[in-house]
Design a protein around this motif. Sequence first.
Motif, PDB file in Angstrom:
ATOM      1  N   SER A   1       7.618   6.525   9.896  1.00  0.00           N
ATOM      2  CA  SER A   1       7.022   5.225   9.111  1.00  0.00           C
ATOM      3  C   SER A   1       7.583   5.429   7.613  1.00  0.00           C
ATOM      4  CB  SER A   1       5.435   5.948   8.708  1.00  0.00           C
ATOM      5  OG  SER A   1       4.966   5.279   7.690  1.00  0.00           O
ATOM      6  N   ARG A   2       7.285   3.893   6.913  1.00  0.00           N
ATOM      7  CA  ARG A   2       7.871   3.985   5.784  1.00  0.00           C
ATOM      8  C   ARG A   2       7.438   4.657   4.609  1.00  0.00           C
ATOM      9  NH1 ARG A   2       7.787  -2.267   4.426  1.00  0.00           N
ATOM     10  NH2 ARG A   2       8.539  -1.454   2.322  1.00  0.00           N
ATOM     11  N   HIS A   3       5.895   4.986   5.055  1.00  0.00           N
ATOM     12  CA  HIS A   3       5.002   5.710   3.952  1.00  0.00           C
ATOM     13  C   HIS A   3       5.664   7.008   3.853  1.00  0.00           C
ATOM     14  CE1 HIS A   3       1.297   7.174   1.900  1.00  0.00           C
ATOM     15  NE2 HIS A   3       1.505   8.194   2.744  1.00  0.00           N
ATOM     16  N   VAL A   4       6.161   7.900   4.979  1.00  0.00           N
ATOM     17  CA  VAL A   4       6.419   9.102   4.932  1.00  0.00           C
ATOM     18  C   VAL A   4       7.809   9.248   3.843  1.00  0.00           C
ATOM     19  CG1 VAL A   4       7.407  10.987   6.262  1.00  0.00           C
ATOM     20  CG2 VAL A   4       5.473   9.631   7.180  1.00  0.00           C
ATOM     21  N   LYS A   5       8.597   8.057   3.934  1.00  0.00           N
ATOM     22  CA  LYS A   5       9.893   7.953   3.083  1.00  0.00           C
ATOM     23  C   LYS A   5       9.709   7.794   1.804  1.00  0.00           C
ATOM     24  CE  LYS A   5      12.638   6.970   7.301  1.00  0.00           C
ATOM     25  NZ  LYS A   5      11.411   6.906   8.408  1.00  0.00           N
ATOM     26  N   LYS A   6       8.405   7.446   1.352  1.00  0.00           N
ATOM     27  CA  LYS A   6       8.424   6.996  -0.005  1.00  0.00           C
ATOM     28  C   LYS A   6       8.331   8.105  -0.987  1.00  0.00           C
ATOM     29  CE  LYS A   6       5.535   2.925   0.937  1.00  0.00           C
ATOM     30  NZ  LYS A   6       6.558   1.828   0.457  1.00  0.00           N
TER      31      LYS A   6
ATOM     32  N   ASN B   1      -0.308   7.814  -4.883  1.00  0.00           N
ATOM     33  CA  ASN B   1      -1.071   6.691  -4.964  1.00  0.00           C
ATOM     34  C   ASN B   1      -1.548   5.918  -4.019  1.00  0.00           C
ATOM     35  OD1 ASN B   1      -0.832   7.521  -7.996  1.00  0.00           O
ATOM     36  ND2 ASN B   1       1.036   6.036  -8.090  1.00  0.00           N
ATOM     37  N   HIS B   2      -0.708   5.716  -3.021  1.00  0.00           N
ATOM     38  CA  HIS B   2      -1.066   4.902  -1.797  1.00  0.00           C
ATOM     39  C   HIS B   2      -2.213   5.722  -0.866  1.00  0.00           C
ATOM     40  CE1 HIS B   2       2.999   2.267  -1.638  1.00  0.00           C
ATOM     41  NE2 HIS B   2       2.068   2.414  -2.966  1.00  0.00           N
TER      42      HIS B   2
ATOM     43  N   VAL C   1      -5.569   4.970  -1.980  1.00  0.00           N
ATOM     44  CA  VAL C   1      -5.869   3.651  -1.402  1.00  0.00           C
ATOM     45  C   VAL C   1      -6.358   3.735   0.016  1.00  0.00           C
ATOM     46  CG1 VAL C   1      -5.497   0.992  -1.219  1.00  0.00           C
ATOM     47  CG2 VAL C   1      -4.860   2.339  -3.367  1.00  0.00           C
ATOM     48  N   LEU C   2      -5.484   4.249   0.800  1.00  0.00           N
ATOM     49  CA  LEU C   2      -5.723   4.502   2.197  1.00  0.00           C
ATOM     50  C   LEU C   2      -7.030   5.002   2.524  1.00  0.00           C
ATOM     51  CD1 LEU C   2      -2.118   5.249   3.338  1.00  0.00           C
ATOM     52  CD2 LEU C   2      -3.158   3.177   4.009  1.00  0.00           C
ATOM     53  N   LYS C   3      -7.124   6.011   1.690  1.00  0.00           N
ATOM     54  CA  LYS C   3      -8.602   6.908   1.721  1.00  0.00           C
ATOM     55  C   LYS C   3      -9.807   6.154   1.697  1.00  0.00           C
ATOM     56  CE  LYS C   3     -10.999  11.012   0.029  1.00  0.00           C
ATOM     57  NZ  LYS C   3     -11.034  12.114  -0.961  1.00  0.00           N
ATOM     58  N   LYS C   4      -9.803   5.288   0.797  1.00  0.00           N
ATOM     59  CA  LYS C   4     -10.841   4.364   0.742  1.00  0.00           C
ATOM     60  C   LYS C   4     -11.054   3.259   1.905  1.00  0.00           C
ATOM     61  CE  LYS C   4     -12.253   0.506  -2.366  1.00  0.00           C
ATOM     62  NZ  LYS C   4     -13.525   1.345  -3.130  1.00  0.00           N
ATOM     63  N   ILE C   5      -9.804   2.925   2.513  1.00  0.00           N
ATOM     64  CA  ILE C   5     -10.040   2.056   3.627  1.00  0.00           C
ATOM     65  C   ILE C   5     -10.672   2.661   4.724  1.00  0.00           C
ATOM     66  CG2 ILE C   5      -8.633   0.955   5.399  1.00  0.00           C
ATOM     67  CD1 ILE C   5      -6.404   0.386   3.358  1.00  0.00           C
ATOM     68  N   VAL C   6     -10.256   4.046   4.857  1.00  0.00           N
ATOM     69  CA  VAL C   6     -10.636   4.933   6.122  1.00  0.00           C
ATOM     70  C   VAL C   6     -12.178   5.278   5.693  1.00  0.00           C
ATOM     71  CG1 VAL C   6     -10.602   7.045   7.188  1.00  0.00           C
ATOM     72  CG2 VAL C   6      -8.431   5.795   6.825  1.00  0.00           C
TER      73      VAL C   6
END
Length: 412
Positions: A100-105, A112-113, A116-121
């Motif tokens: 995943s691109r997320h892991v490489k950030k 920070n991301h 936001v992902l926690k809010k979506i879940v």
Amino acid sequence: MEKPKIEGAPGLVWRPRKNAWVATWQARSDLIKLGFMPQTVQLMSCTEQPTEKEAKHIKAQCERLQSEMLIFSRAGEFVVPDGVRTVRELISKYQTDTASRHVKKRYWTRRNHESVLKKIVTTHGDEQIADIRFKTLVNWHDEWSEQGQKLTTGHSCMSLLRSSFAFGMSILEDRECERVLPLFRELRLETGGEAREEAITAEQVTAHRAKCREIGYFSMALAQAFQFDCMFRQKDVLGEWIPLEEREVSDVIHRRRKLKWVRGLRWEMISDDFILTKVTSKKGKKITIDLKLCPMVMEDMQILIDFLGGKPAKGPVVVLESSAQPWSSEFFRQTWRKVARICKIPDNVQNRDSRAGAISEATEAGAELEHVKHAATHSNINMTERYSRLKDKKIRNVQLIRLEKRNGTKTE
């Protein structure tokens, strides 16, 4: 526009939309009743007759979906492939899969991301991906943006949700993610978050640096000088503290807090004739600056070199006097604001406006925007224009120049 036609595309129906037709694959109703999914798949929105390449793509998608449906009809049951069913499962894999691109950030970007992902879940994690339709995404955006009151939040949620579905389609090869992803392209959402108009001036920078030296924060004076003279982001000067387990290598360690320091200014980057060569933190661009042409930097750096008894060979350039370690960004911002208030710098002007102030000074002085773009290491000149502030003053100057030409007189 007339309704498009594609021969030999099983299950294809065209659904009218405003100024467009949407190519949609439709499953047989009898098999839907038996549990076949997906029931419908939006393939493409066409504002004009599809090209030959687009028609072949639509036909191929219809044939694939039709084949899966027929396999279901012969088997008499539907076996869901090993994949993701809910938004929660998709985001969990997006955050943990090594591809995943997320892991490489970078660490702070991920932090920070993840908020936001926690809010979506939290709000829609249990939603079935198979139930998501275009209207679903519109409703979610309205919810997250609080009906347009927080457009930046809504845009952030939709952007990361789209990234999650892109991961699901490309890495997980999930059919439902492949179906949902194109829906994001049809969304026309306001981003919110107007560009800042504030910019610190050279006079304010000079006053702030003088007060820092008076108080004893010589390192902060030097950091502010680098930010303004060199158009650096705060992170390019101060660096940042990240957990020890992160992949970046560092020789500056805070063992008690289990952190390491990366990406800031180091003495190794400054040659004996004061040529600075650095790779920027955001885009990884290499920039070379003659510090002898940066009077603020040279003034504060000479004070530091004299205090140290010579220019150090290595290590961080900007370190907090009380700890001999690089500043944390939070403590730096808090201290910077306290000094700024003593100097009567308005609260709406922040340390992060140093870069905008430097760019505004350059453009106001007549520097070519293309040259300023390179000095600021911007990839796009539009970003340089966005950082170039003092717009009201520039508009007034344009008006005065026009009046001078029209009247043949000098206007004050």
